[in-house]
Design a protein around this motif. Structure first.
Motif, PDB file in Angstrom:
ATOM      1  N   GLU A   2      33.198  28.686  42.121  1.00 54.67           N
ATOM      2  CA  GLU A   2      32.733  27.418  41.566  1.00 54.67           C
ATOM      3  C   GLU A   2      33.217  27.282  40.126  1.00 54.67           C
ATOM      4  N   CYS A   3      33.853  26.165  39.832  1.00 53.26           N
ATOM      5  CA  CYS A   3      34.388  25.909  38.489  1.00 53.26           C
ATOM      6  C   CYS A   3      33.237  25.787  37.494  1.00 53.26           C
ATOM      7  N   LEU A   4      33.404  26.394  36.328  1.00 52.29           N
ATOM      8  CA  LEU A   4      32.387  26.317  35.282  1.00 52.29           C
ATOM      9  C   LEU A   4      32.246  24.908  34.734  1.00 52.29           C
ATOM     10  N   LEU A   5      33.323  24.126  34.790  1.00 54.30           N
ATOM     11  CA  LEU A   5      33.318  22.791  34.204  1.00 54.30           C
ATOM     12  C   LEU A   5      32.883  21.725  35.205  1.00 54.30           C
ATOM     13  N   CYS A   6      33.616  21.582  36.310  1.00 50.95           N
ATOM     14  CA  CYS A   6      33.358  20.478  37.241  1.00 50.95           C
ATOM     15  C   CYS A   6      32.398  20.852  38.368  1.00 50.95           C
ATOM     16  N   LYS A   7      32.086  22.138  38.495  1.00 51.04           N
ATOM     17  CA  LYS A   7      31.145  22.665  39.500  1.00 51.04           C
ATOM     18  C   LYS A   7      31.624  22.498  40.941  1.00 51.04           C
ATOM     19  N   GLN A   8      32.901  22.147  41.134  1.00 54.26           N
ATOM     20  CA  GLN A   8      33.438  22.047  42.485  1.00 54.26           C
ATOM     21  C   GLN A   8      33.935  23.411  42.928  1.00 54.26           C
ATOM     22  N   LYS A   9      33.826  23.654  44.220  1.00 60.05           N
ATOM     23  CA  LYS A   9      34.232  24.946  44.765  1.00 60.05           C
ATOM     24  C   LYS A   9      35.686  24.900  45.219  1.00 60.05           C
ATOM     25  N   SER A  10      36.350  26.036  45.070  1.00 63.94           N
ATOM     26  CA  SER A  10      37.724  26.182  45.531  1.00 63.94           C
ATOM     27  C   SER A  10      37.966  27.654  45.821  1.00 63.94           C
ATOM     28  N   THR A  11      39.065  27.935  46.479  1.00 62.22           N
ATOM     29  CA  THR A  11      39.405  29.318  46.786  1.00 62.22           C
ATOM     30  C   THR A  11      40.426  29.829  45.773  1.00 62.22           C
ATOM     31  N   THR A  12      40.428  31.124  45.592  1.00 55.63           N
ATOM     32  CA  THR A  12      41.387  31.762  44.705  1.00 55.63           C
ATOM     33  C   THR A  12      41.636  33.177  45.193  1.00 55.63           C
ATOM     34  N   LYS A  13      42.765  33.716  44.833  1.00 58.17           N
ATOM     35  CA  LYS A  13      43.065  35.107  45.180  1.00 58.17           C
ATOM     36  C   LYS A  13      42.532  36.015  44.095  1.00 58.17           C
ATOM     37  N   LYS A  14      42.061  37.156  44.512  1.00 59.77           N
ATOM     38  CA  LYS A  14      41.621  38.188  43.588  1.00 59.77           C
ATOM     39  C   LYS A  14      42.039  39.511  44.203  1.00 59.77           C
ATOM     40  N   VAL A  15      42.600  40.378  43.406  1.00 59.10           N
ATOM     41  CA  VAL A  15      43.089  41.655  43.904  1.00 59.10           C
ATOM     42  C   VAL A  15      41.933  42.641  43.981  1.00 59.10           C
ATOM     43  N   ARG A  16      41.745  43.237  45.134  1.00 61.22           N
ATOM     44  CA  ARG A  16      40.706  44.254  45.286  1.00 61.22           C
ATOM     45  C   ARG A  16      41.158  45.530  44.600  1.00 61.22           C
ATOM     46  N   LEU A  41      47.253  41.741  37.125  1.00 60.33           N
ATOM     47  CA  LEU A  41      47.302  40.849  35.966  1.00 60.33           C
ATOM     48  C   LEU A  41      47.574  39.404  36.364  1.00 60.33           C
ATOM     49  N   TYR A  42      48.278  39.209  37.459  1.00 64.43           N
ATOM     50  CA  TYR A  42      48.634  37.855  37.889  1.00 64.43           C
ATOM     51  C   TYR A  42      47.420  37.027  38.287  1.00 64.43           C
ATOM     52  N   TYR A  43      46.310  37.670  38.611  1.00 63.78           N
ATOM     53  CA  TYR A  43      45.182  36.968  39.221  1.00 63.78           C
ATOM     54  C   TYR A  43      43.899  37.042  38.397  1.00 63.78           C
ATOM     55  N   ASN A  44      43.969  37.362  37.123  1.00 65.13           N
ATOM     56  CA  ASN A  44      42.771  37.433  36.280  1.00 65.13           C
ATOM     57  C   ASN A  44      42.222  36.068  35.886  1.00 65.13           C
ATOM     58  N   ILE A  45      43.042  35.047  35.959  1.00 66.25           N
ATOM     59  CA  ILE A  45      42.649  33.709  35.522  1.00 66.25           C
ATOM     60  C   ILE A  45      42.388  32.833  36.733  1.00 66.25           C
ATOM     61  N   PHE A  46      41.269  32.132  36.681  1.00 64.87           N
ATOM     62  CA  PHE A  46      40.908  31.181  37.728  1.00 64.87           C
ATOM     63  C   PHE A  46      41.237  29.775  37.232  1.00 64.87           C
ATOM     64  N   VAL A  47      41.876  28.979  38.084  1.00 63.74           N
ATOM     65  CA  VAL A  47      42.242  27.613  37.727  1.00 63.74           C
ATOM     66  C   VAL A  47      41.616  26.677  38.744  1.00 63.74           C
ATOM     67  N   SER A  48      40.825  25.731  38.264  1.00 61.82           N
ATOM     68  CA  SER A  48      40.233  24.745  39.162  1.00 61.82           C
ATOM     69  C   SER A  48      41.309  23.751  39.577  1.00 61.82           C
ATOM     70  N   PRO A  49      41.559  23.608  40.888  1.00 64.90           N
ATOM     71  CA  PRO A  49      42.550  22.627  41.321  1.00 64.90           C
ATOM     72  C   PRO A  49      42.056  21.190  41.143  1.00 64.90           C
ATOM     73  N   HIS A  50      40.767  21.027  40.891  1.00 70.29           N
ATOM     74  CA  HIS A  50      40.179  19.695  40.766  1.00 70.29           C
ATOM     75  C   HIS A  50      40.285  19.136  39.350  1.00 70.29           C
ATOM     76  N   CYS A  51      39.958  19.981  38.362  1.00 73.81           N
ATOM     77  CA  CYS A  51      39.920  19.480  36.985  1.00 73.81           C
ATOM     78  C   CYS A  51      40.901  20.176  36.050  1.00 73.81           C
ATOM     79  N   GLY A  52      41.483  21.308  36.474  1.00 75.68           N
ATOM     80  CA  GLY A  52      42.449  22.021  35.647  1.00 75.68           C
ATOM     81  C   GLY A  52      41.840  23.011  34.686  1.00 75.68           C
TER      82      GLY A  52
END
Length: 139
Positions: A2-16, A41-52
């Motif tokens: 869930e995005c901290l800003l827009c509160k919309q849910k989206s999927t993202t990759k995270k390395v186990r 390192l490639y996956y530490n940042i989450f980007v909301s596809p809805h609001c950026g």
């Protein structure tokens, strides 16, 4: 997620963590992964596809007064929807970190959090064996 800003849910990759194979660390603590290992390192940042809005797990959930409106104006209103939820290239990773720096600065995130993101950008440039475009020259 869930995005901290827009509160919309989206999927993202995270390395186990069990898939991260670090062979050693550089003197600045940059992890050196084995050849076929996924670079976490490639996956530490989450980007909301809805609001950026882009952020790491280290960002606080609190938004100081007016910062939400500033981010909506400067980031979300300019956002061209696209997803970083698939496999990321090093260029994608660098772009997500740069966007996270911008969002973090607008949000007035702690300096130590922003410094950590900057350090990881430097690591990614080193991994890519390129130098930042705006390299400063001191004489």
């Amino acid at each position: 997620m869930e995005c901290l800003l827009c509160k919309q849910k989206s999927t993202t990759k995270k390395v186990r963590s069990r898939f991260v194979k670090v062979t050693k660390y550089d003197t600045d603590f940059c992890p050196i992964h084995t050849g076929s290992a996924v670079n976490s390192l490639y996956y530490n940042i989450f980007v909301s596809p809805h609001c950026g809005f882009s952020y790491s797990e280290d960002f606080s959930r609190y938004f100081p007064p007016t910062t939400m409106e500033i981010i909506l104006e400067k980031v979300s209103s300019q956002w061209v929807p696209h997803h970083f939820s698939k496999e990321r290239s090093i260029k994608d990773a660098i772009n997500t970190y740069k966007l996270a720096i911008y969002c973090g600065a607008l949000k007035k995130e702690k300096h130590i959090i922003l410094a950590g993101i900057c350090l990881r950008i430097a690591w990614l440039y080193r991994i890519n064996q390129t130098k930042p475009k705006n390299r400063r020259k001191d004489f």
